[in-house]
Design a protein around this motif. Sequence first.
Motif, short mmCIF file in Angstrom:
data_model
loop_
_atom_site.label_atom_id
_atom_site.label_comp_id
_atom_site.label_asym_id
_atom_site.label_seq_id
_atom_site.Cartn_x
_atom_site.Cartn_y
_atom_site.Cartn_z
N ILE A 82 -10.69 -6.06 9.75
CA ILE A 82 -9.67 -6.64 8.87
C ILE A 82 -8.75 -5.58 8.29
CG2 ILE A 82 -11.10 -8.63 8.23
CD1 ILE A 82 -11.65 -7.23 5.55
N VAL A 83 -7.62 -6.03 7.81
CA VAL A 83 -6.72 -5.24 6.99
C VAL A 83 -6.82 -5.84 5.60
CG1 VAL A 83 -4.31 -4.61 6.58
CG2 VAL A 83 -5.15 -4.85 8.93
N SER A 84 -7.13 -5.02 4.62
CA SER A 84 -7.25 -5.54 3.25
C SER A 84 -6.66 -4.55 2.26
CB SER A 84 -8.71 -5.84 2.90
OG SER A 84 -9.45 -4.64 2.81
N ARG A 85 -6.13 -5.08 1.20
CA ARG A 85 -5.54 -4.26 0.15
C ARG A 85 -5.72 -4.96 -1.18
NH1 ARG A 85 -5.67 -1.10 3.49
NH2 ARG A 85 -4.07 0.24 4.35
N GLY A 127 -4.63 -0.19 -2.24
CA GLY A 127 -5.67 0.34 -1.35
C GLY A 127 -6.91 -0.50 -1.45
N ASP A 128 -8.02 0.08 -0.99
CA ASP A 128 -9.28 -0.65 -1.08
C ASP A 128 -9.88 -0.47 -2.48
OD1 ASP A 128 -10.64 1.85 -1.11
OD2 ASP A 128 -10.92 1.79 1.06
N GLN A 129 -10.92 -1.23 -2.76
CA GLN A 129 -11.52 -1.23 -4.10
C GLN A 129 -12.04 0.15 -4.49
OE1 GLN A 129 -14.34 -4.52 -3.60
NE2 GLN A 129 -13.17 -5.65 -5.14
N GLU A 130 -12.58 0.89 -3.54
CA GLU A 130 -13.13 2.21 -3.84
C GLU A 130 -12.03 3.19 -4.25
OE1 GLU A 130 -13.89 0.52 -0.92
OE2 GLU A 130 -15.84 -0.17 -1.65
N ALA A 154 -6.51 -10.15 2.32
CA ALA A 154 -6.91 -9.64 3.63
C ALA A 154 -6.67 -10.63 4.74
CB ALA A 154 -8.41 -9.30 3.60
N PHE A 155 -6.59 -10.13 5.95
CA PHE A 155 -6.65 -10.95 7.15
C PHE A 155 -7.12 -10.10 8.31
CE2 PHE A 155 -2.00 -10.23 6.52
CZ PHE A 155 -1.75 -9.38 7.58
N LYS A 156 -7.43 -10.77 9.42
CA LYS A 156 -7.95 -10.08 10.60
C LYS A 156 -6.87 -9.18 11.18
CE LYS A 156 -11.05 -13.74 12.13
NZ LYS A 156 -11.38 -14.62 13.28
N ARG A 157 -7.33 -8.06 11.74
CA ARG A 157 -6.42 -7.17 12.45
C ARG A 157 -5.91 -7.86 13.71
NH1 ARG A 157 -5.99 -1.99 11.09
NH2 ARG A 157 -7.48 -1.15 9.61
N GLY A 158 -4.79 -7.37 14.23
CA GLY A 158 -4.24 -7.88 15.49
C GLY A 158 -5.17 -7.55 16.64
N GLN A 159 -5.12 -8.36 17.66
CA GLN A 159 -5.94 -8.15 18.85
C GLN A 159 -5.38 -6.98 19.64
OE1 GLN A 159 -8.71 -9.88 19.75
NE2 GLN A 159 -8.58 -11.06 17.87
N LYS A 160 -6.26 -6.10 20.09
CA LYS A 160 -5.85 -5.00 20.95
C LYS A 160 -5.84 -5.49 22.39
CE LYS A 160 -7.47 -1.29 18.02
NZ LYS A 160 -8.33 -0.14 17.89
#
Length: 172
Positions: A82-85, A127-130, A154-160
């Motif tokens: 995922i991509v999350s922020r 950024g992320d929680q950390e 967040a959402f899922k990353r794009g398919q490679k």
Amino acid sequence: MKRIITATVNNVSGVLNRVTGMFARRNYNIESITVGHTENPAISRMTFVVVVDSEESIEQVIKQLNKQIDVLKVSDITDESIVSRELALIKVFSTAQQRSEIAAVINPFRALIIDVGRESMTVQVTGDQEKIGALIDLLHPYGIKELARTGITAFKRGQKVSNNDQRVVLIN
């Protein structure tokens, strides 16, 4: 355990209340929630960080969310790529002499100073929680006057595309 759940919903009045009410009725703690329009203004995306005690609990949450009126799709993306922020605004007490010192502290975090007053400055960080937690810890000695965090979105990353999936088109 923490789980990240996304739900796409119709962008209508009352849907947020119905969804969060379902969590409350079942005694699930929502650690954070973000909601906003998607690329389609008639649809919104909700991202929940939920604390549950078992896999069965999260399965039950997903089933109950899917039963809600105006809920279109629900996914547990915790174990996905995922991509999350998260966004945080941090108002720190600062004197004129401390401003450059605070700027040096926030620089490695790629944070921005978005407001400066006589006795304080406001920092924006994503950024992320950390990462956000680490910056907050570093700013605590200066004195945090106010703090606002958005929660995770967040959402899922794009398919490679693998080499086997590529198609070759020949033009004569």
